[in-house]
Write a protein that holds these residues in place. Structure first.
Motif, PDB file in Angstrom:
ATOM      1  N   ARG A   1     -16.068   4.381  35.062  1.00 38.24           N
ATOM      2  CA  ARG A   1     -16.231   2.931  34.970  1.00 38.24           C
ATOM      3  C   ARG A   1     -17.482   2.396  35.668  1.00 38.24           C
ATOM      4  NH1 ARG A   1     -11.695   0.503  33.056  1.00 38.24           N
ATOM      5  NH2 ARG A   1     -12.394  -1.503  33.860  1.00 38.24           N
ATOM      6  N   ARG A   2     -18.233   3.254  36.352  1.00 32.66           N
ATOM      7  CA  ARG A   2     -19.325   2.700  37.157  1.00 32.66           C
ATOM      8  C   ARG A   2     -20.469   2.152  36.322  1.00 32.66           C
ATOM      9  NH1 ARG A   2     -22.594   7.727  40.011  1.00 32.66           N
ATOM     10  NH2 ARG A   2     -22.270   9.273  38.357  1.00 32.66           N
ATOM     11  N   ALA A   3     -20.562   2.528  35.047  1.00 25.60           N
ATOM     12  CA  ALA A   3     -21.625   1.983  34.208  1.00 25.60           C
ATOM     13  C   ALA A   3     -21.293   0.607  33.643  1.00 25.60           C
ATOM     14  CB  ALA A   3     -21.915   2.946  33.051  1.00 25.60           C
ATOM     15  N   LEU A   4     -20.038   0.153  33.818  1.00 22.23           N
ATOM     16  CA  LEU A   4     -19.677  -1.171  33.301  1.00 22.23           C
ATOM     17  C   LEU A   4     -20.483  -2.234  34.040  1.00 22.23           C
ATOM     18  CD1 LEU A   4     -15.797  -0.899  32.956  1.00 22.23           C
ATOM     19  CD2 LEU A   4     -17.482  -1.041  31.111  1.00 22.23           C
ATOM     20  N   PRO A   5     -21.194  -3.102  33.324  1.00 26.30           N
ATOM     21  CA  PRO A   5     -22.032  -4.095  33.994  1.00 26.30           C
ATOM     22  C   PRO A   5     -21.210  -5.256  34.544  1.00 26.30           C
ATOM     23  CG  PRO A   5     -22.153  -4.399  31.629  1.00 26.30           C
ATOM     24  CD  PRO A   5     -21.323  -3.158  31.854  1.00 26.30           C
ATOM     25  N   THR A   6     -21.754  -5.912  35.547  1.00 23.64           N
ATOM     26  CA  THR A   6     -21.181  -7.159  36.058  1.00 23.64           C
ATOM     27  C   THR A   6     -21.670  -8.298  35.183  1.00 23.64           C
ATOM     28  OG1 THR A   6     -21.140  -6.297  38.309  1.00 23.64           O
ATOM     29  CG2 THR A   6     -21.045  -8.696  38.045  1.00 23.64           C
ATOM     30  N   LEU A   7     -20.732  -9.068  34.643  1.00 23.99           N
ATOM     31  CA  LEU A   7     -21.086 -10.091  33.660  1.00 23.99           C
ATOM     32  C   LEU A   7     -20.823 -11.510  34.170  1.00 23.99           C
ATOM     33  CD1 LEU A   7     -19.678  -8.376  30.438  1.00 23.99           C
ATOM     34  CD2 LEU A   7     -21.986  -8.256  31.375  1.00 23.99           C
ATOM     35  N   ASP A   8     -20.413 -11.646  35.416  1.00 24.98           N
ATOM     36  CA  ASP A   8     -20.149 -12.958  35.997  1.00 24.98           C
ATOM     37  C   ASP A   8     -21.043 -13.169  37.215  1.00 24.98           C
ATOM     38  OD1 ASP A   8     -17.784 -13.974  34.431  1.00 24.98           O
ATOM     39  OD2 ASP A   8     -16.966 -12.074  35.137  1.00 24.98           O
ATOM     40  N   GLY A   9     -21.256 -14.445  37.545  1.00 28.00           N
ATOM     41  CA  GLY A   9     -21.934 -14.776  38.792  1.00 28.00           C
ATOM     42  C   GLY A   9     -23.423 -14.947  38.654  1.00 28.00           C
ATOM     43  N   ASP A  10     -24.092 -15.039  39.799  1.00 25.66           N
ATOM     44  CA  ASP A  10     -25.535 -15.246  39.848  1.00 25.66           C
ATOM     45  C   ASP A  10     -26.249 -13.932  40.141  1.00 25.66           C
ATOM     46  OD1 ASP A  10     -24.901 -17.876  39.523  1.00 25.66           O
ATOM     47  OD2 ASP A  10     -25.280 -18.447  41.606  1.00 25.66           O
ATOM     48  N   LEU A  11     -27.445 -13.802  39.618  1.00 25.33           N
ATOM     49  CA  LEU A  11     -28.265 -12.644  39.954  1.00 25.33           C
ATOM     50  C   LEU A  11     -29.725 -13.060  39.955  1.00 25.33           C
ATOM     51  CD1 LEU A  11     -29.729 -11.394  37.112  1.00 25.33           C
ATOM     52  CD2 LEU A  11     -27.353 -10.863  36.637  1.00 25.33           C
ATOM     53  N   ILE A  12     -30.522 -12.300  40.661  1.00 29.20           N
ATOM     54  CA  ILE A  12     -31.949 -12.578  40.772  1.00 29.20           C
ATOM     55  C   ILE A  12     -32.693 -11.730  39.751  1.00 29.20           C
ATOM     56  CG2 ILE A  12     -33.979 -12.495  42.258  1.00 29.20           C
ATOM     57  CD1 ILE A  12     -31.946 -14.599  43.080  1.00 29.20           C
ATOM     58  N   LEU A  13     -33.533 -12.363  38.951  1.00 24.63           N
ATOM     59  CA  LEU A  13     -34.334 -11.649  37.958  1.00 24.63           C
ATOM     60  C   LEU A  13     -35.798 -12.005  38.193  1.00 24.63           C
ATOM     61  CD1 LEU A  13     -34.040  -9.742  35.534  1.00 24.63           C
ATOM     62  CD2 LEU A  13     -34.085 -11.736  34.042  1.00 24.63           C
ATOM     63  N   PRO A  14     -36.542 -11.162  38.897  1.00 26.25           N
ATOM     64  CA  PRO A  14     -37.951 -11.465  39.167  1.00 26.25           C
ATOM     65  C   PRO A  14     -38.728 -11.665  37.872  1.00 26.25           C
ATOM     66  CG  PRO A  14     -37.203  -9.635  40.521  1.00 26.25           C
ATOM     67  CD  PRO A  14     -36.108  -9.902  39.528  1.00 26.25           C
ATOM     68  N   GLY A  15     -39.613 -12.646  37.881  1.00 30.22           N
ATOM     69  CA  GLY A  15     -40.443 -12.925  36.711  1.00 30.22           C
ATOM     70  C   GLY A  15     -40.011 -14.132  35.924  1.00 30.22           C
ATOM     71  N   LEU A  16     -38.796 -14.637  36.162  1.00 32.92           N
ATOM     72  CA  LEU A  16     -38.347 -15.831  35.454  1.00 32.92           C
ATOM     73  C   LEU A  16     -39.166 -17.051  35.885  1.00 32.92           C
ATOM     74  CD1 LEU A  16     -34.428 -15.668  35.516  1.00 32.92           C
ATOM     75  CD2 LEU A  16     -35.933 -15.274  33.559  1.00 32.92           C
ATOM     76  N   ARG A  17     -39.386 -17.948  34.925  1.00 29.34           N
ATOM     77  CA  ARG A  17     -40.038 -19.216  35.250  1.00 29.34           C
ATOM     78  C   ARG A  17     -39.018 -20.242  35.729  1.00 29.34           C
ATOM     79  NH1 ARG A  17     -45.115 -20.044  31.903  1.00 29.34           N
ATOM     80  NH2 ARG A  17     -45.607 -18.020  31.003  1.00 29.34           N
ATOM     81  N   GLN A  18     -37.832 -20.241  35.060  1.00 24.71           N
ATOM     82  CA  GLN A  18     -36.767 -21.177  35.383  1.00 24.71           C
ATOM     83  C   GLN A  18     -35.434 -20.433  35.288  1.00 24.71           C
ATOM     84  OE1 GLN A  18     -37.112 -24.322  36.392  1.00 24.71           O
ATOM     85  NE2 GLN A  18     -39.357 -24.320  36.147  1.00 24.71           N
ATOM     86  N   PRO A  19     -34.377 -20.962  35.891  1.00 22.15           N
ATOM     87  CA  PRO A  19     -33.065 -20.304  35.772  1.00 22.15           C
ATOM     88  C   PRO A  19     -32.616 -20.206  34.316  1.00 22.15           C
ATOM     89  CG  PRO A  19     -33.038 -21.910  37.540  1.00 22.15           C
ATOM     90  CD  PRO A  19     -34.341 -22.103  36.816  1.00 22.15           C
ATOM     91  N   VAL A  20     -31.857 -19.157  34.033  1.00 20.10           N
ATOM     92  CA  VAL A  20     -31.307 -18.893  32.697  1.00 20.10           C
ATOM     93  C   VAL A  20     -29.794 -18.789  32.825  1.00 20.10           C
ATOM     94  CG1 VAL A  20     -31.173 -17.207  30.821  1.00 20.10           C
ATOM     95  CG2 VAL A  20     -33.380 -17.702  31.901  1.00 20.10           C
ATOM     96  N   GLU A  21     -29.078 -19.391  31.880  1.00 20.67           N
ATOM     97  CA  GLU A  21     -27.629 -19.262  31.852  1.00 20.67           C
ATOM     98  C   GLU A  21     -27.199 -18.448  30.638  1.00 20.67           C
ATOM     99  OE1 GLU A  21     -25.277 -22.744  34.032  1.00 20.67           O
ATOM    100  OE2 GLU A  21     -26.211 -23.382  32.152  1.00 20.67           O
ATOM    101  N   ILE A  22     -26.217 -17.584  30.847  1.00 24.54           N
ATOM    102  CA  ILE A  22     -25.669 -16.757  29.760  1.00 24.54           C
ATOM    103  C   ILE A  22     -24.162 -16.968  29.726  1.00 24.54           C
ATOM    104  CG2 ILE A  22     -25.385 -14.426  28.840  1.00 24.54           C
ATOM    105  CD1 ILE A  22     -27.866 -13.647  30.538  1.00 24.54           C
ATOM    106  N   TYR A  23     -23.666 -17.397  28.581  1.00 24.62           N
ATOM    107  CA  TYR A  23     -22.227 -17.517  28.359  1.00 24.62           C
ATOM    108  C   TYR A  23     -21.813 -16.442  27.361  1.00 24.62           C
ATOM    109  CZ  TYR A  23     -22.455 -22.152  30.521  1.00 24.62           C
ATOM    110  OH  TYR A  23     -22.633 -23.189  31.386  1.00 24.62           O
TER     111      TYR A  23
END
Length: 843
Positions: free
Chosen positions: A31-53
């Motif tokens: 199960r360790r490859a299952l990604p985390t799909l909730d919450g906040d994360l830092i993505l270097p290079g973004l210009r503005q925050p992005v939301e994913i539903y």
């Protein structure tokens, strides 16, 4: 306490601790490859925050305020859910499979490197226009942000198993050419008629021209539909200038050719034929069965839509590729089927044994360029390869050619000559009208597809795009041609404005199903052999003609139609035949009561398909040396042979007697009945087509290991399905391997241009590539039942304007239902809505 009791207790405790530890390790590994799909994360290079539903089916909708951020997030999301599939795709495109899977795939890598998929991808990435390069760079950055901090086992369970077996995988950064490589692979798979030329040459040498013509007759233009059938004048609006209907002038390497089961259906109906007064558009693309699905659904939403971020689109994407390939935006919808263009030619070379790197051309000896390739092999020594290059392209002579004593042959293929496919995809995603749509398709150089179109203004249309060669007179592209002369050189490409196109035809609908695009009066040759003889197109057309009030429900019924072509003729042939056996005669009479639908619960369909499998084998295998697929070619061929009872194809070359049609039909029916009874028992009332006709979704890698426990983790099925080859619900199977599915509708989509909230979609397996994700296989049962999930698009969920994301109550008022049961249940409503939310933040 006695000493031996203490010893037993200690042993029990040790065993329990070890078992618990081993269990925890196994759970962690699995199960360790299952990604985390909730919450906040830092993505270097973004210009503005992005939301994913993510909705209840795992479909992500990405909201961003800048295009770079939007595609960076798409790359990240693709990598979260499907990185093993992406890694496999890039290794196919590069010809680096042996690095993972060992010497068994050296020949595959050799073929890929020889044709030059890897070299073409590098060239294509370098030649992209600046806007497309920026998008591809942002997408690659998103992929790399996900994979860089993770080990291979943390990215996919498949990599963890490879590591356990002593074959660790080094994960390299994702580069723009890796995306373009998958485009090259698809172009070859959807237009690989190089192998058709070789196969046709072999059959002519073996059978002669007359029997070859009976096996693969010309397209029956007088009986089967063409896609473009009339001219249609566009509106007077300047937007539509020069865009009306146009008629110019009026795994071995060979397995990588045009794949069996590749086809598709799409159709579009104008408001004159719908209940709402606005168009409906449908698409289902037929591709080889696999696990996970080749498709990944996604929504790409700019908030707000602006020059810096002009996208608001939803539909089907390829993991590894930015944008949406099939879908709709706020203005238009589109779908594709494979045109099957002839974009490859083989040229027979004149060579000198004393100078093997030279070839004769126009009374001169020209030097070949040599490209050195190194194929690394897992567990073995590297293989050195020298690719010979001519002005046509690479020399592609294979072992079969050498064994047959043929001269070397060089390949010319449009994809090796450049293109700007990603630019076309991005322009298509933001197109607002017919003119924008056609402007985008000017850059769709390959693979040439049949595009249908609809818009919210009520227009419908069709366009052929693609770089399709103009051949010299006398060169039909069906066979290899001499390469020592200019006589067979290409004369350029068909101009885009002379490619077939149609806008608002008077009949009110457009249907494409891999049938002929145009009739023989067309001034150019798109292909010398259409991939389908028009059975599916004719059936869809008949169903569209049945009413002028089409709805999503009538389109669902068309997607699920299982009417079998040639069934009437073969059942009638049995009825007219003296079967010389009372049990066979009774079975034939019983079959006469069949409704001709290959539904999964049909007993009659099971008997007919057993008969069909044995008939195809009996007619063709003796001459061909193998049983053909039993697809559209054999359906049409046999429809003609039934009227010619003494034709040479009816004779079984393996016997001393001379058989006729009646002999072979009688034998095939008896053997087909026996085949079905052997598998399902003697009680024919208990037979079910779906008990024979099953789909097994097999993972490419561990799913093919042959180890039951491992295969059980990665594979799903077998599951019963309806349909068959050459029916609208095209779940294809091979007569040589009855009755397992090998090609299928890989996705289905219905878009309602009157209300996007009424649109529906599905693909074969699920959104996730992780076997322990709830979205690994949650679409399979919907898909096989011809059911769908809502194709969510708007944040506002209906007339009341409530916000869907993330409030579940809104959906009840928006009218989302369980498409499998029709029930308006709160559980399914919640499952259809936004279940997970992830916010990406810049540093």
């Amino acid at each position: 306490m006695r000493p031996w009791v203490r010893v037993v207790l200690v042993v029990i405790v040790i065993v329990a601790v070890v078992a618990a530890g081993l269990g925890a390790y196994c759970v962690h590994t699995l199960r360790r490859a299952l990604p985390t799909l909730d919450g906040d994360l830092i993505l270097p290079g973004l210009r503005q925050p992005v939301e994913i539903y993510r909705d209840g089916w795992g479909v992500p909708h990405i909201y961003a305020s800048h295009a770079d951020d939007l595609f960076m997030a798409q790359g990240y999301v693709h990598a979260q859910d499907r990185f093993y599939q992406m890694e496999l795709a890039r290794r196919i495109g590069q010809g680096r499979l042996a690095e993972l899977f060992g010497e068994d795939l050296v020949d595959m890598d050799r073929f890929i490197r020889t044709v030059g998929w890897n070299r073409a991808a590098v060239r294509l990435a370098a030649e992209l226009d600046p806007g497309a390069q920026l998008v591809l760079g942002a997408y690659a950055h998103g992929v790399n942000q996900y994979i860089a901090p993770r080990s291979a086992p943390e990215l996919a369970l498949e990599f963890a198993l490879m590591e356990l077996t002593g074959a660790p995988v080094a994960i390299e950064p994702w580069l723009p050419e890796h995306t373009m490589g998958w485009g090259v692979v698809l172009a070859f798979m959807l237009g690989g008629n190089m192998e058709s030329e070789r196969d046709r040459l072999e059959r002519l040498e073996m059978l002669g021209a007359e029997m070859e013509a009976d096996l693969a007759p010309p397209y029956p233009y007088d009986q089967s539909p063409t896609i473009v059938t009339e001219r249609a004048a566009p509106p007077d609006d300047p937007l539509y200038a020069n865009v009306g209907a146009t008629f110019a002038g009026g795994v071995s390497p060979r397995d990588l050719g045009a794949a069996p089961g590749v086809g598709s259906n799409n159709w579009v109906v104008s408001g004159a034929r719908t209940a709402t007064g606005l168009p409906l558009l449908a698409n289902d693309t037929h591709l080889p069965i696999q696990m996970p699905s080749i498709w990944y659904e996604v929504g790409l939403h700019c908030r707000p839509v602006s020059d810096a971020c002009p996208y608001d689109v939803v539909g089907f994407s390829f993991p590894g590729t930015p944008g949406v390939i099939i879908g709709h935006n706020r203005h238009i919808a589109w779908g594709v089927t494979n045109l099957g263009p002839d974009t490859q030619d083989l040229y027979i070379l004149e060579t000198d044994p004393d100078h093997p790197n030279q070839y004769g051309y126009q009374d001169e000896w020209l030097d070949m360029d040599i490209v050195a390739e190194t194929i690394r092999v897992n567990g073995g020594a590297s293989v050195q390869l020298e690719v010979q290059m001519t002005h046509f392209g690479p020399v592609v002579t294979d072992a079969a050619d050498i064994a047959a004593g043929r001269s070397p042959m060089a390949l010319r293929w449009t994809t090796l000559e450049g293109g700007d496919l990603l630019r076309a995809i991005l322009m298509l995603n933001r197109a607002a009208n017919w003119a924008d749509f056609r402007a985008a398709l000017r850059y769709w150089t390959w693979p040439a597809q049949n595009f249908v179109y609809a818009d919210v203004a009520g227009n419908i249309g069709y366009q052929t795009p693609g770089r399709i060669p103009i051949r010299a007179e006398g060169h039909d592209g069906l066979l290899p041609v001499p390469g020592n002369t200019t006589a067979y050189e290409w004369q350029g490409y068909i101009p885009f404005d002379e490619l077939p196109s149609e806008f608002n035809p008077e009949r009110g609908y457009i249907v494409t199903a891999n049938n002929a695009v145009v009739g023989p009066e067309y001034a150019y040759t798109l292909t010398g052999a259409w991939s389908d003889y028009g059975y599916r197109a004719a059936r869809i057309t008949a169903l569209l003609e049945a009413t002028d009030a089409h709805t999503v429900a009538t389109f669902v019924a068309i997607h699920g139609d299982n009417r079998v072509p040639l069934a009437d003729e073969l059942v009638a042939a049995l009825a007219a035949l003296d079967l010389a056996d009372a049990a066979l005669a009774d079975a034939a009479a019983w079959l006469g009561g069949w409704d001709r639908q290959a539904d999964m619960d049909s007993a009659h369909a099971a008997l007919f398909m057993g008969f069909w499998a044995e008939l195809v084998a009996a007619v063709y295998a003796d001459e061909l040396g193998a049983v053909p697929n039993g697809s559209s070619r054999e359906v049409y061929s046999l429809s003609r042979l039934l009227d010619d009872p003494e034709n040479a194809w009816w004779d079984d070359a393996r016997t001393a007697e001379v058989e006729t049609r009646d002999d072979i039909v009688r034998r095939a029916f008896a053997e087909g009945r026996r085949l079905v009874a052997d598998r399902l028992g003697d009680n024919r009332d208990a037979w079910r087509w779906g008990a024979l006709h099953t789909a097994t979704f097999v993972n490419q890698g561990p799913g093919q290991s042959g180890v039951g426990l491992i295969a059980g983790i990665f594979n799903r099925g077998p599951v019963a399905v309806g349909g068959s080859a050459s029916v609208v619900n095209a779940t294809s199977w091979r007569a040589s391997d009855p009755f397992a599915v090998y090609g299928l509708p890989s996705q289905r989509m219905i878009v309602d241009l009157s209300d996007f909230a009424n649109s529906r979609s599905i693909h074969t397996t699920g959104q996730s590539g992780h076997p322990f994700s709830p979205h690994y296989s949650d679409m399979i049962d919907l898909w096989r039942a011809i059911a769908y999930h809502p194709m969510l698009f708007d944040e506002a969920g209906g007339a009341d304007g409530c916000r869907v994301a993330p409030h579940a109550d809104c959906a009840r008022r928006a009218g989302w239902v369980n498409t499998q049961t029709g029930a308006l249940t709160s559980e399914r409503l919640r499952d259809s809505l936004w279940r997970r939310r992830q916010t990406m933040l810049r540093c």
